[in-house]
Design a protein around this motif. Structure first.
Motif, PDB file in Angstrom:
ATOM      1  N   UNK A  35     -42.506 -49.710 104.101  1.00  0.00           N
ATOM      2  CA  UNK A  35     -43.694 -49.333 103.423  1.00  0.00           C
ATOM      3  C   UNK A  35     -44.606 -48.690 104.375  1.00  0.00           C
ATOM      4  N   UNK A  36     -44.933 -47.579 104.109  1.00  0.00           N
ATOM      5  CA  UNK A  36     -45.806 -46.911 105.001  1.00  0.00           C
ATOM      6  C   UNK A  36     -47.444 -46.738 104.599  1.00  0.00           C
ATOM      7  N   UNK A  37     -48.145 -47.307 105.449  1.00  0.00           N
ATOM      8  CA  UNK A  37     -49.576 -47.495 105.104  1.00  0.00           C
ATOM      9  C   UNK A  37     -50.605 -46.491 106.108  1.00  0.00           C
ATOM     10  N   UNK A  38     -51.731 -46.137 105.425  1.00  0.00           N
ATOM     11  CA  UNK A  38     -52.531 -45.458 106.484  1.00  0.00           C
ATOM     12  C   UNK A  38     -53.399 -46.538 106.928  1.00  0.00           C
ATOM     13  N   UNK A  39     -53.930 -46.391 108.108  1.00  0.00           N
ATOM     14  CA  UNK A  39     -55.097 -47.043 108.820  1.00  0.00           C
ATOM     15  C   UNK A  39     -56.439 -47.099 107.804  1.00  0.00           C
ATOM     16  N   UNK A  40     -56.962 -48.450 107.802  1.00  0.00           N
ATOM     17  CA  UNK A  40     -58.379 -48.586 107.035  1.00  0.00           C
ATOM     18  C   UNK A  40     -57.841 -48.366 105.392  1.00  0.00           C
ATOM     19  N   UNK A  41     -56.827 -48.077 104.984  1.00  0.00           N
ATOM     20  CA  UNK A  41     -56.425 -48.236 103.581  1.00  0.00           C
ATOM     21  C   UNK A  41     -56.017 -49.507 103.287  1.00  0.00           C
ATOM     22  N   UNK A  42     -55.797 -49.787 101.959  1.00  0.00           N
ATOM     23  CA  UNK A  42     -55.238 -50.734 101.331  1.00  0.00           C
ATOM     24  C   UNK A  42     -53.758 -50.522 101.229  1.00  0.00           C
ATOM     25  N   UNK A  43     -52.941 -51.720 101.351  1.00  0.00           N
ATOM     26  CA  UNK A  43     -51.290 -51.353 101.097  1.00  0.00           C
ATOM     27  C   UNK A  43     -50.617 -52.737 100.099  1.00  0.00           C
ATOM     28  N   UNK A  44     -49.792 -52.455  99.356  1.00  0.00           N
ATOM     29  CA  UNK A  44     -49.064 -53.465  98.669  1.00  0.00           C
ATOM     30  C   UNK A  44     -47.601 -53.556  99.369  1.00  0.00           C
ATOM     31  N   UNK A  45     -47.317 -54.900  99.647  1.00  0.00           N
ATOM     32  CA  UNK A  45     -46.037 -55.351 100.310  1.00  0.00           C
ATOM     33  C   UNK A  45     -45.489 -55.967  98.909  1.00  0.00           C
ATOM     34  N   UNK A  46     -44.381 -55.293  98.578  1.00  0.00           N
ATOM     35  CA  UNK A  46     -43.730 -55.687  97.300  1.00  0.00           C
ATOM     36  C   UNK A  46     -42.855 -56.990  97.483  1.00  0.00           C
ATOM     37  N   UNK A  47     -42.856 -57.784  96.597  1.00  0.00           N
ATOM     38  CA  UNK A  47     -41.796 -59.164  96.632  1.00  0.00           C
ATOM     39  C   UNK A  47     -42.071 -59.844  95.028  1.00  0.00           C
ATOM     40  N   UNK A  48     -40.905 -60.125  94.522  1.00  0.00           N
ATOM     41  CA  UNK A  48     -40.945 -60.336  93.101  1.00  0.00           C
ATOM     42  C   UNK A  48     -39.578 -61.403  93.017  1.00  0.00           C
ATOM     43  N   UNK A  49     -39.523 -62.061  91.891  1.00  0.00           N
ATOM     44  CA  UNK A  49     -38.446 -62.947  91.455  1.00  0.00           C
ATOM     45  C   UNK A  49     -38.099 -62.558  90.171  1.00  0.00           C
ATOM     46  N   UNK A  50     -37.010 -62.271  89.810  1.00  0.00           N
ATOM     47  CA  UNK A  50     -36.526 -61.913  88.571  1.00  0.00           C
ATOM     48  C   UNK A  50     -36.322 -63.229  87.859  1.00  0.00           C
ATOM     49  N   UNK A 225     -49.777 -32.590 111.172  1.00  0.00           N
ATOM     50  CA  UNK A 225     -48.662 -33.478 110.010  1.00  0.00           C
ATOM     51  C   UNK A 225     -47.915 -34.415 111.169  1.00  0.00           C
ATOM     52  N   UNK A 226     -47.390 -35.439 110.207  1.00  0.00           N
ATOM     53  CA  UNK A 226     -46.554 -36.304 110.543  1.00  0.00           C
ATOM     54  C   UNK A 226     -45.387 -36.077 109.749  1.00  0.00           C
ATOM     55  N   UNK A 227     -44.428 -35.406 110.291  1.00  0.00           N
ATOM     56  CA  UNK A 227     -43.249 -34.863 109.420  1.00  0.00           C
ATOM     57  C   UNK A 227     -42.356 -36.118 108.958  1.00  0.00           C
ATOM     58  N   UNK A 228     -42.152 -37.215 109.874  1.00  0.00           N
ATOM     59  CA  UNK A 228     -41.217 -37.976 109.643  1.00  0.00           C
ATOM     60  C   UNK A 228     -41.752 -38.746 108.319  1.00  0.00           C
ATOM     61  N   UNK A 229     -43.238 -39.171 108.244  1.00  0.00           N
ATOM     62  CA  UNK A 229     -43.646 -39.817 107.124  1.00  0.00           C
ATOM     63  C   UNK A 229     -44.442 -39.276 106.078  1.00  0.00           C
ATOM     64  N   UNK A 230     -44.173 -37.642 106.200  1.00  0.00           N
ATOM     65  CA  UNK A 230     -44.760 -36.656 105.183  1.00  0.00           C
ATOM     66  C   UNK A 230     -46.190 -36.851 104.692  1.00  0.00           C
ATOM     67  N   UNK A 231     -46.747 -36.999 106.213  1.00  0.00           N
ATOM     68  CA  UNK A 231     -48.364 -37.054 106.031  1.00  0.00           C
ATOM     69  C   UNK A 231     -48.889 -35.881 106.531  1.00  0.00           C
ATOM     70  N   UNK A 232     -49.856 -35.007 105.913  1.00  0.00           N
ATOM     71  CA  UNK A 232     -50.284 -33.591 106.411  1.00  0.00           C
ATOM     72  C   UNK A 232     -51.759 -33.704 105.890  1.00  0.00           C
ATOM     73  N   UNK A 233     -52.613 -33.114 106.929  1.00  0.00           N
ATOM     74  CA  UNK A 233     -54.159 -32.779 106.531  1.00  0.00           C
ATOM     75  C   UNK A 233     -54.154 -31.452 107.039  1.00  0.00           C
ATOM     76  N   UNK A 234     -55.014 -30.626 106.689  1.00  0.00           N
ATOM     77  CA  UNK A 234     -55.329 -29.261 106.737  1.00  0.00           C
ATOM     78  C   UNK A 234     -56.744 -28.878 106.419  1.00  0.00           C
ATOM     79  N   UNK A 235     -57.258 -28.039 107.428  1.00  0.00           N
ATOM     80  CA  UNK A 235     -58.533 -27.569 107.311  1.00  0.00           C
ATOM     81  C   UNK A 235     -58.530 -25.985 107.506  1.00  0.00           C
ATOM     82  N   UNK A 236     -59.168 -25.460 106.509  1.00  0.00           N
ATOM     83  CA  UNK A 236     -59.330 -23.701 106.405  1.00  0.00           C
ATOM     84  C   UNK A 236     -60.584 -23.170 107.029  1.00  0.00           C
ATOM     85  N   UNK A 237     -60.558 -22.243 107.588  1.00  0.00           N
ATOM     86  CA  UNK A 237     -61.684 -21.674 108.186  1.00  0.00           C
ATOM     87  C   UNK A 237     -61.905 -19.957 107.942  1.00  0.00           C
ATOM     88  N   UNK A 238     -62.908 -19.504 107.451  1.00  0.00           N
ATOM     89  CA  UNK A 238     -63.113 -18.155 107.207  1.00  0.00           C
ATOM     90  C   UNK A 238     -64.148 -17.550 108.247  1.00  0.00           C
TER      91      UNK A 238
END
Length: 390
Positions: A35-50, A225-238
Protein backbone atom coordinates in the motif's frame (compact mmCIF):
# COMPACT_ATOMS: atom_id res chain seq x y z
CA UNK A 1 -8.11 3.55 37.61
CA UNK A 2 -5.82 4.04 34.60
CA UNK A 3 -3.25 1.65 36.05
CA UNK A 4 -5.94 -0.99 36.53
CA UNK A 5 -7.04 -0.61 32.91
CA UNK A 6 -3.45 -1.04 31.71
CA UNK A 7 -2.99 -4.17 33.80
CA UNK A 8 -6.30 -5.53 32.54
CA UNK A 9 -5.34 -4.78 28.93
CA UNK A 10 -1.92 -6.43 29.30
CA UNK A 11 -3.49 -9.55 30.81
CA UNK A 12 -6.06 -9.62 28.05
CA UNK A 13 -3.39 -9.41 25.33
CA UNK A 14 -1.47 -12.24 26.97
CA UNK A 15 -4.55 -14.43 27.06
CA UNK A 16 -5.30 -13.63 23.45
CA UNK A 17 -1.80 -14.62 22.33
CA UNK A 18 -2.01 -17.89 24.28
CA UNK A 19 -5.34 -18.66 22.71
CA UNK A 20 -3.90 -17.86 19.27
CA UNK A 21 -1.20 -20.46 19.74
CA UNK A 22 -3.04 -23.23 21.59
CA UNK A 23 -6.81 -23.15 21.19
CA UNK A 24 -7.67 -21.75 17.77
CA UNK A 25 -7.41 -22.48 14.07
CA UNK A 26 -5.00 -19.99 12.46
CA UNK A 27 -4.80 -18.66 8.87
CA UNK A 28 -1.95 -16.45 7.70
CA UNK A 29 -2.17 -14.17 4.64
CA UNK A 30 0.58 -11.90 3.26
CA UNK A 31 -0.62 -9.12 0.99
CA UNK A 32 1.26 -9.30 -2.32
CA UNK A 33 0.84 -5.63 -3.27
CA UNK A 34 2.15 -2.97 -0.92
CA UNK A 35 0.00 0.00 0.00
CA UNK A 36 1.49 3.33 -1.10
CA UNK A 37 0.49 6.46 0.80
CA UNK A 38 1.36 10.12 0.39
CA UNK A 39 2.65 11.95 3.45
CA UNK A 40 -0.02 14.05 5.25
CA UNK A 41 -2.80 12.12 3.48
CA UNK A 42 -5.03 9.38 4.85
CA UNK A 43 -4.57 5.73 3.92
CA UNK A 44 -6.55 2.50 4.34
CA UNK A 45 -4.74 -0.70 5.36
CA UNK A 46 -7.03 -3.53 4.16
CA UNK A 47 -7.88 -6.48 6.36
CA UNK A 48 -11.07 -8.58 6.29
CA UNK A 49 -12.45 -11.96 7.26
CA UNK A 50 -14.73 -13.79 4.83
CA UNK A 51 -17.99 -15.49 5.85
CA UNK A 52 -18.18 -13.42 9.02
CA UNK A 53 -21.66 -12.45 10.23
CA UNK A 54 -21.32 -11.55 13.91
CA UNK A 55 -19.21 -8.97 15.67
CA UNK A 56 -19.74 -10.41 19.14
CA UNK A 57 -16.59 -11.90 20.60
CA UNK A 58 -14.47 -10.21 17.93
CA UNK A 59 -10.91 -9.17 18.85
CA UNK A 60 -8.76 -7.14 16.41
CA UNK A 61 -5.18 -6.10 16.95
CA UNK A 62 -3.06 -3.98 14.59
CA UNK A 63 0.69 -3.82 15.23
CA UNK A 64 4.01 -3.17 13.45
CA UNK A 65 6.81 -5.72 13.12
CA UNK A 66 9.61 -3.15 13.28
CA UNK A 67 8.12 -1.25 16.23
CA UNK A 68 8.74 -2.97 19.58
CA UNK A 69 8.59 -2.01 23.22
CA UNK A 70 11.24 -2.48 25.90
CA UNK A 71 10.34 -6.17 26.27
CA UNK A 72 10.81 -6.83 22.54
CA UNK A 73 7.08 -7.20 21.77
CA UNK A 74 5.41 -5.46 18.86
CA UNK A 75 3.85 -2.16 19.86
CA UNK A 76 0.13 -1.76 19.45
CA UNK A 77 -1.11 0.43 16.61
CA UNK A 78 -4.82 -0.18 17.30
CA UNK A 79 -6.72 -2.62 19.54
CA UNK A 80 -10.41 -3.57 19.47
CA UNK A 81 -12.40 -5.88 21.74
CA UNK A 82 -15.74 -6.09 23.47
CA UNK A 83 -17.29 -4.07 20.65
CA UNK A 84 -15.16 -0.99 21.34
CA UNK A 85 -11.67 0.43 20.84
CA UNK A 86 -9.20 -0.34 23.61
CA UNK A 87 -6.09 1.71 22.88
CA UNK A 88 -4.63 1.97 26.37
CA UNK A 89 -1.37 0.36 25.19
CA UNK A 90 -1.38 2.15 21.84
CA UNK A 91 1.96 3.62 20.70
CA UNK A 92 2.12 7.37 21.26
CA UNK A 93 2.98 8.11 17.62
CA UNK A 94 -0.45 6.76 16.55
CA UNK A 95 -2.60 8.55 19.14
CA UNK A 96 -5.69 10.05 17.53
CA UNK A 97 -4.72 8.87 14.01
CA UNK A 98 -6.26 5.36 13.81
CA UNK A 99 -9.79 4.04 13.43
CA UNK A 100 -11.47 0.81 12.28
CA UNK A 101 -14.05 0.68 9.51
CA UNK A 102 -17.69 0.66 10.62
CA UNK A 103 -18.36 -2.59 8.74
CA UNK A 104 -17.38 -5.09 11.43
CA UNK A 105 -20.47 -7.25 10.85
CA UNK A 106 -19.24 -7.91 7.30
CA UNK A 107 -15.78 -8.93 8.51
CA UNK A 108 -14.10 -5.69 7.34
CA UNK A 109 -11.59 -4.64 9.99
CA UNK A 110 -9.44 -2.41 7.75
CA UNK A 111 -7.47 0.30 9.52
CA UNK A 112 -7.68 3.96 8.54
CA UNK A 113 -4.46 5.82 9.27
CA UNK A 114 -4.78 9.61 9.14
CA UNK A 115 -2.11 12.23 8.45
CA UNK A 116 0.45 9.66 7.37
CA UNK A 117 4.09 10.32 8.30
CA UNK A 118 7.29 9.05 6.73
CA UNK A 119 8.01 7.21 9.97
CA UNK A 120 4.80 5.17 9.48
CA UNK A 121 6.44 3.18 6.70
CA UNK A 122 6.82 -0.53 7.49
CA UNK A 123 5.03 -3.88 7.76
CA UNK A 124 1.68 -3.97 9.60
CA UNK A 125 0.09 -7.10 11.11
CA UNK A 126 -3.67 -7.50 11.39
CA UNK A 127 -4.71 -10.16 13.95
CA UNK A 128 -8.38 -11.24 14.07
CA UNK A 129 -9.72 -13.52 16.79
CA UNK A 130 -13.26 -14.84 16.50
CA UNK A 131 -14.38 -16.53 19.73
CA UNK A 132 -17.95 -17.55 18.74
CA UNK A 133 -19.26 -19.89 17.54
CA UNK A 134 -15.84 -21.51 16.80
CA UNK A 135 -12.45 -20.09 17.64
CA UNK A 136 -10.65 -18.75 14.57
CA UNK A 137 -7.55 -16.63 14.13
CA UNK A 138 -6.82 -14.72 10.96
CA UNK A 139 -3.50 -12.92 10.41
CA UNK A 140 -2.67 -10.56 7.51
CA UNK A 141 0.61 -8.72 6.78
CA UNK A 142 0.44 -5.46 4.83
CA UNK A 143 3.45 -3.42 3.69
CA UNK A 144 2.99 0.35 3.85
CA UNK A 145 5.20 2.59 1.70
CA UNK A 146 5.11 6.31 2.36
CA UNK A 147 6.11 8.86 -0.25
CA UNK A 148 6.26 12.63 -0.13
CA UNK A 149 5.39 14.80 -3.13
CA UNK A 150 4.77 18.48 -3.84
CA UNK A 151 4.15 20.73 -6.83
CA UNK A 152 7.29 22.13 -8.48
CA UNK A 153 7.82 25.88 -8.68
CA UNK A 154 9.16 27.60 -11.83
CA UNK A 155 10.93 30.96 -11.91
CA UNK A 156 13.05 32.98 -14.38
CA UNK A 157 16.71 32.95 -13.46
CA UNK A 158 18.09 35.49 -15.98
CA UNK A 159 19.08 35.29 -19.63
CA UNK A 160 21.77 33.49 -21.60
CA UNK A 161 22.51 34.96 -25.02
CA UNK A 162 19.21 35.08 -26.86
CA UNK A 163 17.50 32.64 -24.47
CA UNK A 164 15.85 32.76 -21.07
CA UNK A 165 17.08 30.65 -18.15
CA UNK A 166 14.27 28.91 -16.22
CA UNK A 167 14.65 27.32 -12.80
CA UNK A 168 12.44 24.54 -11.48
CA UNK A 169 12.52 23.63 -7.78
CA UNK A 170 10.64 20.83 -6.02
CA UNK A 171 10.75 20.53 -2.22
CA UNK A 172 9.72 17.83 0.25
CA UNK A 173 10.00 14.77 -1.98
CA UNK A 174 10.68 11.22 -0.86
CA UNK A 175 12.25 9.06 -2.15
CA UNK A 176 14.55 10.85 -4.59
CA UNK A 177 12.52 11.94 -7.65
CA UNK A 178 13.35 12.50 -11.31
CA UNK A 179 12.98 15.99 -12.84
CA UNK A 180 12.66 16.88 -16.54
CA UNK A 181 11.84 19.93 -18.67
CA UNK A 182 9.28 19.61 -21.49
CA UNK A 183 8.39 21.89 -24.38
CA UNK A 184 4.90 22.63 -25.66
CA UNK A 185 4.98 19.37 -27.68
CA UNK A 186 5.79 17.31 -24.58
CA UNK A 187 9.34 16.63 -25.80
CA UNK A 188 12.12 16.43 -23.20
CA UNK A 189 14.45 19.43 -23.43
CA UNK A 190 18.23 19.20 -22.93
CA UNK A 191 18.94 20.78 -19.58
CA UNK A 192 21.67 21.03 -16.99
CA UNK A 193 22.20 18.30 -14.42
CA UNK A 194 19.76 18.17 -11.52
CA UNK A 195 20.90 19.53 -8.15
CA UNK A 196 19.73 17.39 -5.23
CA UNK A 197 20.02 17.88 -1.47
CA UNK A 198 18.11 16.85 1.69
CA UNK A 199 16.49 19.06 4.29
CA UNK A 200 16.48 18.64 8.06
CA UNK A 201 13.60 16.12 7.87
CA UNK A 202 15.39 13.94 5.34
CA UNK A 203 13.21 15.02 2.42
CA UNK A 204 14.70 15.73 -1.00
CA UNK A 205 14.96 19.15 -2.62
CA UNK A 206 15.56 19.00 -6.38
CA UNK A 207 16.49 21.93 -8.62
CA UNK A 208 17.22 22.05 -12.36
CA UNK A 209 17.90 24.85 -14.87
CA UNK A 210 17.19 25.04 -18.58
CA UNK A 211 17.86 27.68 -21.27
CA UNK A 212 15.02 28.08 -23.75
CA UNK A 213 14.79 30.17 -26.93
CA UNK A 214 11.82 32.04 -28.28
CA UNK A 215 9.17 29.83 -29.92
CA UNK A 216 5.61 30.12 -31.15
CA UNK A 217 3.94 29.27 -27.83
CA UNK A 218 6.80 29.86 -25.33
CA UNK A 219 5.12 27.39 -22.96
CA UNK A 220 7.36 25.06 -20.97
CA UNK A 221 6.62 22.43 -18.30
CA UNK A 222 8.60 21.10 -15.35
CA UNK A 223 7.77 17.50 -14.52
CA UNK A 224 8.78 15.72 -11.29
CA UNK A 225 7.93 12.06 -10.87
CA UNK A 226 8.45 8.85 -8.94
CA UNK A 227 8.23 6.35 -11.77
CA UNK A 228 8.36 3.33 -9.48
CA UNK A 229 5.20 4.41 -7.63
CA UNK A 230 3.53 6.25 -10.54
CA UNK A 231 3.43 9.66 -8.84
CA UNK A 232 3.83 12.74 -11.05
CA UNK A 233 3.58 16.47 -10.44
CA UNK A 234 3.82 19.08 -13.20
CA UNK A 235 3.89 22.86 -13.44
CA UNK A 236 3.58 24.84 -16.67
CA UNK A 237 5.03 28.28 -17.38
CA UNK A 238 4.47 30.72 -20.26
CA UNK A 239 7.23 33.23 -21.02
CA UNK A 240 6.10 36.57 -22.48
CA UNK A 241 7.80 37.61 -25.70
CA UNK A 242 9.25 40.74 -24.13
CA UNK A 243 11.19 38.59 -21.65
CA UNK A 244 13.45 37.32 -24.44
CA UNK A 245 16.47 39.59 -25.03
CA UNK A 246 16.66 41.38 -28.38
CA UNK A 247 19.74 40.65 -30.44
CA UNK A 248 21.52 43.64 -32.17
CA UNK A 249 22.13 43.30 -35.91
CA UNK A 250 25.88 43.35 -35.30
CA UNK A 251 25.60 40.16 -33.26
CA UNK A 252 23.98 38.51 -36.25
CA UNK A 253 26.19 40.05 -38.96
CA UNK A 254 29.49 39.14 -37.30
CA UNK A 255 28.74 35.39 -36.98
CA UNK A 256 27.40 35.33 -40.56
CA UNK A 257 30.56 37.07 -41.80
CA UNK A 258 32.75 34.65 -39.88
CA UNK A 259 30.88 31.71 -41.36
CA UNK A 260 31.25 33.10 -44.90
CA UNK A 261 34.99 33.72 -44.47
CA UNK A 262 35.47 30.26 -43.03
CA UNK A 263 33.54 28.84 -45.96
CA UNK A 264 35.71 30.66 -48.50
CA UNK A 265 38.92 29.59 -46.77
CA UNK A 266 37.70 26.03 -46.60
CA UNK A 267 36.73 26.06 -50.29
CA UNK A 268 40.13 27.45 -51.32
CA UNK A 269 41.96 24.87 -49.23
CA UNK A 270 39.75 22.14 -50.64
CA UNK A 271 40.57 23.10 -54.23
CA UNK A 272 44.30 23.17 -53.46
CA UNK A 273 44.01 19.85 -51.77
CA UNK A 274 42.27 18.31 -54.76
CA UNK A 275 44.98 19.61 -57.14
CA UNK A 276 47.74 18.35 -54.90
CA UNK A 277 45.95 15.05 -54.60
CA UNK A 278 45.81 14.69 -58.39
CA UNK A 279 49.56 15.37 -58.67
CA UNK A 280 50.28 12.81 -56.01
CA UNK A 281 48.06 10.25 -57.74
CA UNK A 282 49.80 10.92 -61.10
CA UNK A 283 53.25 10.57 -59.50
CA UNK A 284 52.16 7.33 -57.85
CA UNK A 285 50.94 6.07 -61.24
CA UNK A 286 54.27 6.96 -62.91
CA UNK A 287 56.22 5.27 -60.15
CA UNK A 288 54.06 2.17 -60.51
CA UNK A 289 54.59 2.06 -64.30
CA UNK A 290 58.37 2.47 -63.91
CA UNK A 291 58.41 -0.21 -61.26
CA UNK A 292 56.49 -2.60 -63.51
CA UNK A 293 58.83 -1.84 -66.45
CA UNK A 294 61.90 -2.39 -64.29
CA UNK A 295 60.51 -5.68 -63.04
CA UNK A 296 59.78 -6.76 -66.62
CA UNK A 297 63.33 -5.82 -67.74
CA UNK A 298 64.82 -7.68 -64.80
CA UNK A 299 62.81 -10.77 -65.69
CA UNK A 300 63.91 -10.60 -69.36
CA UNK A 301 67.56 -10.09 -68.31
CA UNK A 302 67.39 -13.08 -66.01
CA UNK A 303 65.92 -15.17 -68.81
CA UNK A 304 68.65 -14.03 -71.30
CA UNK A 305 71.41 -14.76 -68.78
CA UNK A 306 70.00 -18.21 -68.24
CA UNK A 307 69.84 -18.85 -72.00
CA UNK A 308 73.47 -17.70 -72.50
CA UNK A 309 74.60 -19.78 -69.54
CA UNK A 310 72.89 -22.86 -70.96
CA UNK A 311 74.43 -22.15 -74.41
CA UNK A 312 77.93 -21.75 -72.93
CA UNK A 313 77.53 -24.95 -70.98
CA UNK A 314 76.48 -26.78 -74.17
CA UNK A 315 79.38 -25.29 -76.20
CA UNK A 316 81.85 -26.17 -73.47
CA UNK A 317 80.62 -29.75 -73.47
CA UNK A 318 80.92 -29.95 -77.26
CA UNK A 319 84.49 -28.55 -77.24
CA UNK A 320 85.46 -30.92 -74.46
CA UNK A 321 84.19 -33.86 -76.50
CA UNK A 322 86.06 -32.59 -79.65
CA UNK A 323 89.27 -32.13 -77.65
CA UNK A 324 89.03 -35.66 -76.28
CA UNK A 325 88.43 -36.99 -79.81
CA UNK A 326 91.46 -35.09 -81.20
CA UNK A 327 93.63 -36.39 -78.39
CA UNK A 328 92.61 -39.92 -79.29
CA UNK A 329 93.36 -39.28 -83.00
CA UNK A 330 96.80 -37.75 -82.16
CA UNK A 331 97.66 -40.72 -79.96
CA UNK A 332 96.72 -43.06 -82.80
CA UNK A 333 98.81 -41.03 -85.33
CA UNK A 334 101.83 -40.92 -83.05
CA UNK A 335 101.59 -44.66 -82.52
CA UNK A 336 101.38 -45.19 -86.30
CA UNK A 337 104.40 -42.91 -86.99
CA UNK A 338 106.49 -44.68 -84.36
CA UNK A 339 105.73 -48.07 -85.90
CA UNK A 340 106.70 -46.78 -89.39
CA UNK A 341 109.97 -45.35 -88.16
CA UNK A 342 110.93 -48.62 -86.46
CA UNK A 343 110.28 -50.67 -89.62
CA UNK A 344 112.29 -48.26 -91.74
CA UNK A 345 115.28 -48.33 -89.36
CA UNK A 346 115.25 -52.10 -89.24
CA UNK A 347 115.26 -52.41 -93.00
CA UNK A 348 118.21 -50.07 -93.34
CA UNK A 349 120.18 -51.88 -90.72
CA UNK A 350 119.57 -55.19 -92.44
CA UNK A 351 120.68 -53.78 -95.81
CA UNK A 352 123.94 -52.50 -94.38
CA UNK A 353 124.70 -55.83 -92.79
CA UNK A 354 124.21 -57.66 -96.05
CA UNK A 355 126.53 -55.32 -98.02
CA UNK A 356 129.46 -56.21 -95.68
CA UNK A 357 130.84 -52.70 -95.59
CA UNK A 358 133.02 -51.64 -92.70
CA UNK A 359 130.97 -50.30 -89.85
CA UNK A 360 133.53 -47.82 -88.65
CA UNK A 361 133.74 -45.99 -92.00
CA UNK A 362 130.12 -46.05 -92.66
CA UNK A 363 128.75 -45.18 -89.19
CA UNK A 364 128.78 -41.40 -89.67
CA UNK A 365 127.62 -41.70 -93.24
CA UNK A 366 124.85 -44.09 -92.14
CA UNK A 367 123.71 -41.69 -89.49
CA UNK A 368 123.63 -38.76 -91.87
CA UNK A 369 121.91 -40.80 -94.51
CA UNK A 370 119.29 -42.02 -92.00
CA UNK A 371 118.49 -38.47 -90.90
CA UNK A 372 118.20 -37.32 -94.46
CA UNK A 373 115.91 -40.19 -95.27
CA UNK A 374 113.78 -39.49 -92.25
CA UNK A 375 113.55 -35.79 -93.15
CA UNK A 376 112.72 -36.64 -96.75
CA UNK A 377 110.13 -39.10 -95.57
CA UNK A 378 108.58 -36.52 -93.25
CA UNK A 379 108.41 -33.92 -96.02
CA UNK A 380 106.89 -36.30 -98.51
CA UNK A 381 104.57 -38.21 -96.20
CA UNK A 382 101.19 -36.40 -95.56
CA UNK A 383 100.77 -38.15 -92.27
CA UNK A 384 103.88 -36.51 -90.88
CA UNK A 385 102.66 -33.09 -92.06
CA UNK A 386 99.36 -33.58 -90.21
CA UNK A 387 101.17 -34.54 -86.99
CA UNK A 388 103.45 -31.52 -87.28
CA UNK A 389 100.47 -29.21 -87.79
CA UNK A 390 98.70 -30.68 -84.80
Amino acid sequence: MLCDMKRYSSRSLGLILISLLLETETSHVVSSDPVVAVADDDVILPCSLLNFTKSAGLVVKWSRSNLTDTTGKDKVVHFYRDARDSNVDQDESYRGRTSLFKELKNGNVSLKLSRVKLSDEGNYMCYILVQEPNSLVHETVIQLIVVAVSNPVISINGTNGSGVVLKCEAKSWYPKPEMNWLDSERQVLPAGSAETRRDTEGLYIVRRHVTVNKKVTNTFTCRVQLQKFNFTRETGYNIPDEMFPTVPWVWIAVPVLIVCVCGLVFGFMWIKYQKLRKKIDFADQQIQELTDELDSSRIKSDQRIKELTDELDTREQELTEQLAKLKQERAALVSSVDNGCHRFSFSRTLSMSLSNKPLRRNTMAHSMTEKADVKEDEETNPLHQTIRTT
